[in-house]
Motif scaffolding. Sequence first.
Motif, PDB file in Angstrom:
ATOM      1  N   PRO A   1       0.801  -1.226   0.000  1.00  0.00           N
ATOM      2  CA  PRO A   1       0.000   0.000   0.000  1.00  0.00           C
ATOM      3  C   PRO A   1       0.835   1.279   0.000  1.00  0.00           C
TER       4      PRO A   1
ATOM      5  N   ARG B   1       5.549   3.306   1.111  1.00  0.00           N
ATOM      6  CA  ARG B   1       4.977   2.169   0.382  1.00  0.00           C
ATOM      7  C   ARG B   1       5.246   0.945   1.243  1.00  0.00           C
TER       8      ARG B   1
ATOM      9  N   ASP C   1      -2.097   7.727  -7.390  1.00  0.00           N
ATOM     10  CA  ASP C   1      -1.656   6.357  -7.122  1.00  0.00           C
ATOM     11  C   ASP C   1      -1.763   5.964  -5.650  1.00  0.00           C
TER      12      ASP C   1
ATOM     13  N   ASP D   1      -3.063   4.755  -2.095  1.00  0.00           N
ATOM     14  CA  ASP D   1      -4.088   3.797  -1.678  1.00  0.00           C
ATOM     15  C   ASP D   1      -4.867   4.290  -0.471  1.00  0.00           C
TER      16      ASP D   1
ATOM     17  N   LYS E   1     -10.110   8.561  -2.124  1.00  0.00           N
ATOM     18  CA  LYS E   1      -9.301   7.553  -1.413  1.00  0.00           C
ATOM     19  C   LYS E   1      -9.833   7.357  -0.008  1.00  0.00           C
TER      20      LYS E   1
ATOM     21  N   VAL F   1      -4.077  -0.392   5.889  1.00  0.00           N
ATOM     22  CA  VAL F   1      -4.513  -0.846   4.565  1.00  0.00           C
ATOM     23  C   VAL F   1      -4.122  -2.314   4.377  1.00  0.00           C
TER      24      VAL F   1
ATOM     25  N   SER G   1     -11.320   7.756  -8.211  1.00  0.00           N
ATOM     26  CA  SER G   1     -11.932   6.547  -7.651  1.00  0.00           C
ATOM     27  C   SER G   1     -12.504   5.699  -8.775  1.00  0.00           C
TER      28      SER G   1
END
Lengths: 217, 366
Positions: free
Chosen positions: B8, B26, B78, B80, B110, B324, B366
């Motif tokens: 994520p 990330r 990009d 998440d 998001k 996430v 989205s």
Amino acid sequence: MLLLALDTATPAVTVALHDGTDVIASSSQVDARRHGELLLPAVDRLLSEAGSRLADVTGIAVGIGPGPYTGLRVGLMTADTFGLALGVPVHGVCTLDALAYAADLEEPFVVATDARRKEVYWARYADSRTRLTDPAVDRPADIAEQVAAVPAVGAGALLYPDVFPRAHEPEHVSAAALARLAAERLAAGEELPAPRPLYLRRPDAQVPRNYKVVTPR
Amino acid sequence: MADSRDEPLVLGIETSCDETGVGVVRGTTLLADAVASSVDEHARFGGVVPEVASRAHLEAMVPTIERALKEAGVSARDLDGIAVTAGPGLAGALLVGVSAAKAYAYALGKPLYGVNHLASHICVDQLEHGPLPEPTMALLVSGGHSSLLLSADITSDVRPLGATIDDAAGEAFDKIARVLNLGFPGGPVIDRYAREGDPTAIAFPRGLTGPRDPAYDFSFSGLKTAVARWIEAKRAAGEEVPVRDVAASFQEAVVDVLTRKAVRACKDEGVDHLMIGGGVAANSRLRALAQDRCEAAGIRLRVPRPKLCTDNGAMVAALGAEMVARNRAASDWDLSADSSLPVTEPHVPGEAHDHAHHTGEGNLYS
Ligand SMILES: [Zn+2]
């Protein structure tokens, strides 16, 4: 165009959408302590009622106060961040100007909102579109002579009827009025102020005295 | 191992005190850690002034988000998720960050994750030393908190073992620095003077270390008073105050108690490693003594680099990424800033709503 307007500088959490012709949706909730919780859901409902998406918004107009700081910042931070994410311009509108616009008066009058601590934020107007003085913060008694003779709108005026004997509605700003005022000024090619807060007071901060001596005397 | 691109990508926003932090991670990899601090504006007041901090957050937020994305080399589309410190912290300051995070998450389509500041201080170590062992023993020490926490799962289970009963450790540093006329903040300057002083010069008291005292709680108020009294006695006698020795002896008293109790907690709970976080974890003597004592006790020490110990957005992003990864529920759009969010709540999950539905209403990406 699709202009999203919002204001959190008074106890009202107020949002509106203006399509370039007129306001197509609006809502106001009065709750001075929950601006942070109420604003985003209000925007979400506003968009779905209008059948629009945030991505369709081409500009944002936000009340820059003056108003109690904590609530004021909710609207400004939200507008700033929407502007960043959408890549659209964010315009500031003096909250007192939006209240004046909603008052719809063609004679001299005063707008006053509640600045708490027994003070008001206020400014004088020649008519609903023309402000004569910079927004200021004062104790009502100190400005009584200047404001007694003319009509007054806003919660600050309604709160001190001795000082503002001709006080009447509207009490709080509405984003619908703010949107109409912003749309009118933009259509006239006017430059609107940057979306930066009008605090009018310096932050409360005490410079601590030297540390407290702990040795008993 | 999975392609790191599957992990994520989360942006985190931190505004609980005087740092406007925006980080991008990330998974457990740090991509950006942008911080704008208003500490200089507070220095002349000798402490953080909440209204000054809130004003600075509003001004710094958008530029700091832009800087973090640029530094990370990623596009907002990009991401998440957006994580934000929901509490604990200064109410007005938190609200600026929460407002920004909500607006950003909503506009980008998001999910939003309101997370706990203290859990974030622990989770940031994943960026430095990889996934946290489970359970994790953590000593959090800063100007606002001094706690021993045991976490079996940083996204759902954080248990407080002990905490300060009066001043936070960082507060004690600030106060002693003020008594010594060394300015604000006190931590770095005391650390610097202490390096040239003798930590055994003056025997200052170790609070709450008696046999009947609570094993994992801390107290720094008595120490603070003892140090001030010692300095005042010197001054009253017309003698010069040995600033370096005082700094070193005071600092030794603080870090002695902190490390002793943390190591004891590890032994009692059978945990073979210790994580130290928070601004005071940047203290060089705390790091050194913790290292010695952990080694002696067979405990592995994990302390992130100083910049990740002080308040920052990367720690918030790190915890958000874990939320996430573990499929924790996102927060609702009416998320509050909660200045006293309990440490036992690592995040603030939404209630009735299906967040996917919310973010699916056709916003940007989205
Ligand atoms: Zn912290």
